[in-house]
Enzyme design. Sequence first.
Site, PDB file in Angstrom:
ATOM      1  CB  ILE A  41      55.753  39.678  40.560  1.00 28.22           C
ATOM      2  CG1 ILE A  41      57.134  39.723  39.887  1.00 28.22           C
ATOM      3  CG2 ILE A  41      54.693  40.337  39.670  1.00 28.22           C
ATOM      4  CD1 ILE A  41      57.617  41.120  39.520  1.00 28.22           C
ATOM      5  CG  HIS A  42      52.780  42.782  45.328  1.00 33.34           C
ATOM      6  ND1 HIS A  42      54.072  43.238  45.398  1.00 33.34           N
ATOM      7  CD2 HIS A  42      52.001  43.773  45.843  1.00 33.34           C
ATOM      8  CE1 HIS A  42      54.077  44.448  45.939  1.00 33.34           C
ATOM      9  NE2 HIS A  42      52.838  44.801  46.215  1.00 33.34           N
ATOM     10  NE  ARG A  43      54.327  48.411  43.383  1.00 32.48           N
ATOM     11  CZ  ARG A  43      53.808  49.284  44.251  1.00 32.48           C
ATOM     12  NH1 ARG A  43      52.557  49.687  44.113  1.00 32.48           N
ATOM     13  NH2 ARG A  43      54.539  49.750  45.251  1.00 32.48           N
ATOM     14  NE  ARG A  56      46.426  42.351  44.127  1.00 29.74           N
ATOM     15  CZ  ARG A  56      46.613  42.559  42.825  1.00 29.74           C
ATOM     16  NH1 ARG A  56      47.624  41.989  42.219  1.00 29.74           N
ATOM     17  NH2 ARG A  56      45.779  43.321  42.149  1.00 29.74           N
TER      18      ARG A  56
END
Length: 365
Positions: A211-213, A244
Amino acid sequence: MKKIVTVVGARPQFIKAAAVSRVLRKSFREVLVHTGQHYDYNMSDLFFQEMDIPKPDYNLHVGSGSHAVQTADMMVGIEKVLLDEAPDYLMIYGDTNSTLAGALAAVKLHIPIIHVEAGLRSFNMQMPEEINRILSDRISALLFCPTDAAVENLNKEGITQGVHQVGDVMCDAVLYYAKKLEQKPKEAYLEKLKGLYRPAGTPDSWYLATIHRAENTDDPEKIRGILNGLEALDAAVVFPVHPRIRGLVDQAVREGDYRNILFVEPVGYQDMLYFAKHAKKIITDSGGLQKEAYILDTPCVTVRNETEWVETLRGNHNILASPEAEDILQKVMQTKIESGSKKAYYGNGDAAEKITKWIEQESRK
């Protein structure tokens, strides 16, 4: 020999560049520019080493920042490279800030732009990637589309010149490197699972999650909802933590007891392919991993409201889910791929050859 400056800056672009450069450099002189958008060792240097990508001729070391600051810094650096190198073409990949920065710098200098992975649309203008795609496509001279849907998207926008459906270079990379996976024993991959918060162990079976968006990481409640859904699954979850979101994950771990999730540092591409190929399912918001899952025949649940890779949704190979524990758990546990629904939407692993041939043809004009 004609010269092409290639701009990359993020993990998916390193993978695509590895596939194309192996072929492109037989016919063109390529100058590789790394913007530094992904600057963590595990997200950048390791990829160049293990994938035999030529060392970048330039590293701009831009790093993180707001979209405006990051893109502007990249443009300044790329413009200097273009002025010094005077290439015949500039090549960009995908939809990152590095993509847009390269396109804008080149078009101002009247350097023809080659966009690999052109024509993708999520139709969500809140996504920074969507803006980057649209603007880059609008000013590119050669647009290499991975799918028929991408060609149709460009056609609807009035972009028909220089458009070619060549298949997906990510498919080239997956098929090429997947052949090498079984050269190492399972234990060699599992030993990479060194836990960030506790020993990760060596699971017999696992789910893979990334998960990163921004739409999933702009609110700590969304992260907790996603993690709670993963925690409830029936097997261990291998979760490489993108730099991030490291701070958000740190906070969530302090506030919750996640025993089923194996939080680990980002892993290299071949390690990631192994975990993806052998996962029970993949849970992600990554465009690249959705596609890799499809090619590897691993079921995927995408934590987004839409996807630019619409082909993966056919036959339940990929299912969309909201960032809520109940929805993620339901989709992962209950959805099955429809038998006989797999199609070669992304080509047969020869996209790089087709791209090189089209550029050769264009360069002779």
